[in-house]
Write an enzyme that holds these catalytic residues in place. Sequence first.
Site, short mmCIF file in Angstrom:
data_model
loop_
_atom_site.label_atom_id
_atom_site.label_comp_id
_atom_site.label_asym_id
_atom_site.label_seq_id
_atom_site.Cartn_x
_atom_site.Cartn_y
_atom_site.Cartn_z
N CYS A 17 -3.06 19.82 5.42
CA CYS A 17 -4.37 19.85 6.07
C CYS A 17 -4.65 18.44 6.56
O CYS A 17 -3.74 17.68 6.84
CB CYS A 17 -5.45 20.36 5.10
SG CYS A 17 -5.60 19.36 3.62
N HIS A 36 8.36 -10.11 -11.40
CA HIS A 36 9.01 -9.36 -10.32
C HIS A 36 7.94 -8.94 -9.32
O HIS A 36 7.11 -8.07 -9.59
CB HIS A 36 9.72 -8.11 -10.88
CG HIS A 36 10.63 -7.44 -9.90
ND1 HIS A 36 10.18 -6.68 -8.85
CD2 HIS A 36 11.98 -7.44 -9.80
CE1 HIS A 36 11.21 -6.22 -8.16
NE2 HIS A 36 12.32 -6.67 -8.72
#
Length: 627
Positions: A26, A548
């Site tokens: 949708c 990281h």
Amino acid sequence: MNAEKTAVQIVSELGGKENVEFLTHCVTRLRFTLKDRSKVDDEKVKAISGVIGVVDKGGQYQVIIGPEVVKVYNEVTKLGNFTSGQSGQGEPEEKKGVVNVILDTLAGIFSPIMPIIAGAGMIKALLSILTLFGWLSKEGMVYYFLNFAADAAYYFLPIFLAASASKKFKTNMMMSMLMGAIMLHPNFSALSADGASMVYVAGLPVRLATYSSSVIPIILIIWTLKYIEKLVEKIVPSVVKFILRPLLTIIIMLPIIFCVLGPLGSFLGDGLVWCLLEIEKIIPWLLPTIIGGFMPFLVMTGMHYSLLPAYVNSLSTLGYETIIGPGNLPSNIAQGAAALCTAIKTKNPEMKELGFSTGITALLGITEPALFGVNIPMKKNLIATTIGGSLGGLYAGLTGVRRFGGGGAGLAAIGLYVGENSSNVINALIAAAISFAATFVILWFLGVDPKEGPDGKDMPEKKDLKSSVATVPSIEEVVLEAPVAGTVVALNEVPDQAFASGAMGQGIAINPEGNVICAPCDGKVIVQFPTGHAIGLKAENGAEILIHIGMDTVELNGKYFSPKVKVGDDVHAGDPLVEIDREGIAKEGYSCITPIIITNTADLKNVNPVAAGYVQAKDPLLQTVRS
């Protein structure tokens, strides 16, 4: 957002393409029908970059993407033939309850045709506005062509519904569309030109109903066609199937269409419209009030699909509807008001940004980002939107607001409320204003907790954290500071299994809002990846820290990363380690979530997160204690 990467991750987390039976979308959601729901972990799906949230209701697994849903949908469909319901052989389909089956069926049939209904509705809205201000004459050819182009969406509705129903019921699409075309043939319509209501064909009575713009008859017919096709498949010899199968199917279906299901569906459709008109006469404010207050809950549960047949049938039969639109408009405005109020009052920068962006889109008619990103997590917002939306819906109901086309329910589609009587659109705007004002004022006084983060959890008091760690000798204990301002993410919520599982060590993560990643403590640089996306430090108590930056950002090969240190450098807490371009990384489709991992966790006595929600740079983040 990288649509291709998001699509691959979504299909993978849904159990692979063999677990997908059907797919549609949708305005903001991918809507999957899955064979085995147990294969899916909601939290992992939510963690995918580009996914706002998930809803599992009405027999559908809905993945909320937002305005970029079409891009992701196109990438998903490249991975398998999902829309035909033939993605492959998987496990037996999960049994669903009757209500879920009905809602799933309605969603599968109506969702694909909603762009047609919305497009036709917006053309009607445009014509209403142009003629209202005298910019276009109803007598001109421009009006004539645009008008019949919009009407075509409703006149040929049985054919469009036949196509979408064929996918849901797994019938031959071309044969299904033929059933709709037969019902609309002008020769059949001509039979009633002299006022006749019934004719007899081979002794069988045929009711001369009008099937243009009808909804229920064709759904019943295509559902029946499914079984007729199976029957014909069994009884026709293989050598003549190509000729006899379509012939027998059409001959068998003709009396079923015109003598049984066509009249039955027409009767049910007329009865539905009659019931709605009676409700409108007796209690005109009831439906708009309910929809205004509770539309978000209907959306969350998938129950709004139960209204689609009545909504579309009303539009095609009466030329207007009072079932969804008059209540949905104030409901959507309430969602926007709550998100904007949150943005103004919160002290959380991430929530402030999210509130402003989703609040504006909600006012324009796209509410899922505001609903799932702000208003559901913040809890108090739902109280305000329910009251504000109900009040706006009540006014719309009392003043008889009507929507003259399908599609939007926001300020961007206000033209759908423009009719012959200008008071209709004025009352629609007043209902929207009531909803906005009531929701904003109620939430303003209920209050948005300045400590409340986007996940609805309170952030700890930072002063308590500082005092609680001050009494421990620094050589034994090192408290890592936030290397950048942002939102804390629990390690098990990081969208990468290597980090989330704890296999690389314990720690915490942060979704940064700044572009400079700083040292979280005093220590020495022991690892510096050439790409700049990861740095290793060793703290004074021996804790080995891996920072990281982002997920899979090694693939960027150093683009958007500018290291400020090298291996062997001594650093102090707050010293810049690397400068990044968050906007550039995001445009490439990568998440900037940054795990801070203690890679030698086994050598330490304790590794404890000491923060949640939003943190500023240098706020206490992670406690490490040497054995």
